[in-house]
Design a protein around this motif. Sequence first.
Motif, mmCIF file in Angstrom:
data_model
loop_
_atom_site.group_PDB
_atom_site.id
_atom_site.type_symbol
_atom_site.label_atom_id
_atom_site.label_comp_id
_atom_site.label_asym_id
_atom_site.label_seq_id
_atom_site.Cartn_x
_atom_site.Cartn_y
_atom_site.Cartn_z
ATOM 1 N N LYS A 41 0.830 -1.209 0.000
ATOM 2 C CA LYS A 41 0.000 0.000 0.000
ATOM 3 C C LYS A 41 0.866 1.261 0.000
ATOM 4 C CE LYS A 41 -3.650 2.437 0.080
ATOM 5 N NZ LYS A 41 -3.831 2.993 -1.259
ATOM 6 N N ASP A 62 12.282 2.077 4.122
ATOM 7 C CA ASP A 62 11.657 0.749 4.151
ATOM 8 C C ASP A 62 12.659 -0.206 4.787
ATOM 9 O OD1 ASP A 62 9.133 -0.704 2.346
ATOM 10 O OD2 ASP A 62 10.616 -1.967 3.376
ATOM 11 N N ASP A 104 0.535 -2.619 10.803
ATOM 12 C CA ASP A 104 -0.173 -1.846 11.825
ATOM 13 C C ASP A 104 0.600 -1.675 13.133
ATOM 14 O OD1 ASP A 104 -2.083 -2.179 9.875
ATOM 15 O OD2 ASP A 104 -3.409 -3.436 11.074
HETATM 16 N N1 LIG Z 1 -6.112 1.801 2.466
HETATM 17 C C1 LIG Z 1 -6.115 0.622 1.875
HETATM 18 O O1 LIG Z 1 -6.918 0.333 0.987
HETATM 19 C C2 LIG Z 1 -5.073 -0.378 2.281
HETATM 20 C C3 LIG Z 1 -4.806 -1.489 1.478
HETATM 21 C C4 LIG Z 1 -3.787 -2.365 1.890
HETATM 22 C C5 LIG Z 1 -3.095 -2.126 3.070
HETATM 23 N N2 LIG Z 1 -3.405 -1.038 3.839
HETATM 24 C C6 LIG Z 1 -2.658 -0.738 5.067
HETATM 25 O O2 LIG Z 1 -1.355 -0.351 4.681
HETATM 26 C C7 LIG Z 1 -0.405 -0.805 5.629
HETATM 27 C C8 LIG Z 1 0.622 -1.698 4.931
HETATM 28 O O3 LIG Z 1 -0.055 -2.829 4.422
HETATM 29 P P1 LIG Z 1 0.581 -3.658 3.191
HETATM 30 O O4 LIG Z 1 -0.442 -4.591 2.724
HETATM 31 O O5 LIG Z 1 1.182 -2.715 2.210
HETATM 32 O O6 LIG Z 1 1.741 -4.447 3.969
HETATM 33 P P2 LIG Z 1 3.067 -5.084 3.342
HETATM 34 O O7 LIG Z 1 3.655 -5.938 4.386
HETATM 35 O O8 LIG Z 1 2.732 -5.670 2.010
HETATM 36 O O9 LIG Z 1 3.990 -3.824 3.055
HETATM 37 C C9 LIG Z 1 4.504 -3.043 4.091
HETATM 38 C C10 LIG Z 1 5.749 -2.325 3.611
HETATM 39 O O10 LIG Z 1 6.289 -1.612 4.716
HETATM 40 C C11 LIG Z 1 7.636 -2.008 4.922
HETATM 41 N N3 LIG Z 1 7.913 -1.917 6.359
HETATM 42 C C12 LIG Z 1 7.582 -2.798 7.320
HETATM 43 N N4 LIG Z 1 7.941 -2.317 8.527
HETATM 44 C C13 LIG Z 1 8.517 -1.117 8.313
HETATM 45 C C14 LIG Z 1 9.111 -0.142 9.167
HETATM 46 N N5 LIG Z 1 9.157 -0.308 10.498
HETATM 47 N N6 LIG Z 1 9.639 0.968 8.610
HETATM 48 C C15 LIG Z 1 9.596 1.136 7.261
HETATM 49 N N7 LIG Z 1 9.048 0.261 6.407
HETATM 50 C C16 LIG Z 1 8.522 -0.860 6.931
HETATM 51 C C17 LIG Z 1 7.723 -3.417 4.356
HETATM 52 O O11 LIG Z 1 9.027 -3.796 4.017
HETATM 53 C C18 LIG Z 1 6.824 -3.298 3.151
HETATM 54 O O12 LIG Z 1 7.491 -2.757 2.028
HETATM 55 C C19 LIG Z 1 -1.205 -1.525 6.707
HETATM 56 O O13 LIG Z 1 -1.489 -0.638 7.756
HETATM 57 C C20 LIG Z 1 -2.491 -1.910 5.999
HETATM 58 O O14 LIG Z 1 -3.585 -2.028 6.890
HETATM 59 C C21 LIG Z 1 -4.372 -0.167 3.445
#
Ligand SMILES: NC(=O)c1ccc[n+]([C@@H]2O[C@H](COP(=O)([O-])OP(=O)(O)OC[C@H]3O[C@@H](n4cnc5c(N)ncnc54)[C@H](O)[C@@H]3O)[C@@H](O)[C@H]2O)c1
Length: 435
Positions: A41, A62, A104
């Motif tokens: 996201k 990241d 989260d």
């Molecule tokens: N608004 C929407 O429609 C929507 C859709 C999907 C996900 N989300 C939210 O987005 C967030 C991420 O979800 P996702 O599916 O992309 O997860 P993901 O695990 O696919 O991606 C997370 C990214 O953040 C990075 N990351 C992890 N910990 C980190 C840190 N401490 N510092 C910096 N980077 C870090 C990871 O390496 C990865 O690139 C969550 O809160 C999720 O609920 C929202």
Amino acid sequence: MLRRRQFLAASAAGIAAAPAFVRGQNLNSRVQIAGIGCDGKGWSDIKEMDSHAATQMVAYCDVDLSRTEKVKDLTPGAPVYQDFREMLARHGDSIDAVTVSTPDHMHAFIGLDAMRQGKHVYCQKPLTHNVWEARQMALQAKQSGVITRLGNQIHSHTFYRTAVAAIQSGVIGKVKEVHSWCAATGHGKSFHISRPKTLEDVPKTLAWNQWLGVAPERPYGGWKIYHPWGWRDWQDFGNGALGDFGCHILDPVFTALKINAAPIELTADHTGLNDEVWPAQTTVKYVFPGTDWTARPALPITWYDGGRLPTLRGTDFPSNQALPKSGSLFVGEQASLVLPHVGAPFVSSGALLDEVEGLNHYHGWVDGIISGQQPSDGFDYGGPLTEAVLLGNVAVRYRGETLKWNGKAMQFTNDDSANAWLRRDYRDGWDIAAV
Ligand SMILES: NC(=O)c1ccc[n+]([C@@H]2O[C@H](COP(=O)([O-])OP(=O)(O)OC[C@H]3O[C@@H](n4cnc5c(N)ncnc54)[C@H](O)[C@@H]3O)[C@@H](O)[C@H]2O)c1
């Protein structure tokens, strides 16, 4: 939306009112944003922010460098870090705002630190991993005077805005009860319900300790078990289907009915819980205080996930009416309205609804930073919305028991043991200070 030229004119006239934005050399320039969490996201958050005419992406963070190729292409030469604290320490002077798109469990640690440094924050939903953190985020946003927005972009979608306007126009009358549901299950993303026995090596690109952050130590596991994506299922990192979709699907309920108070009580049922992952199917019956838009002094809202649908008995729809896989059903005094997630709302009376134009949610945050005006779903709104959602997962631990909630005191009043689930113990070196 202000275009760059108008924005420059506004800045020159001293209209850029937000304190952090007036902070320094960025006045009269573009809003300088750092992206934290660069793939998943995060990538779409970053692309959307970058597409605003008055922004510049200036730095990235990241924990997994293999997930930074896209941002390197988008902004060649921008510094890329694995630790956001180092990024802010080195480049804080040139960063006005951050997007937080990590799993989260790290939203509060990162978001609070950024706001304490005067940065505007766009943070993904749910705002935090637990109820106490959501309260801290709302308090800190107020104290820091920064512009915030919850990343529930469908809040600004034409379908959601149309449903909100329709309900507020009185097309179904005052609302008696709401049912909200989602097809996703509480686990099923990582394909595990207990910790994997065979452990893979941590990829060289991944700073696993940074990924764990505030959460208790555990080994890496393997691709997608926790990182990326699979973390949602695990209690230490995510909040299952309720955490994943609650802030999206309940958002138009909160907005349309102007719910601005915490639930009074809630009762959960589910298909079984262990110590690691969330249940496959959860139902939470909330009772909220009524508002000007509700028929009675109390409003029942029921949440279902894992594919369970509400019954249409007692609504104005025929019992064979098809329901979307995910969405909300508003039962009004005069008619009922279904709002699919994400689809065009429809009403049992067959009334045609006036379509309300959609807005760019991401750009709305940037425009808020420029104008100094808080967008409609800042942390003052996203905090209480997230609290309500995450309270549901506290109730999951007390299956069948009705928990009475005092939102002001942030306390369950009829079972003190439940209060222990409002927050967590943080790993050494990763403490989160109260506001
Ligand atoms: N608004 C929407 O429609 C929507 C859709 C999907 C996900 N989300 C939210 O987005 C967030 C991420 O979800 P996702 O599916 O992309 O997860 P993901 O695990 O696919 O991606 C997370 C990214 O953040 C990075 N990351 C992890 N910990 C980190 C840190 N401490 N510092 C910096 N980077 C870090 C990871 O390496 C990865 O690139 C969550 O809160 C999720 O609920 C929202």
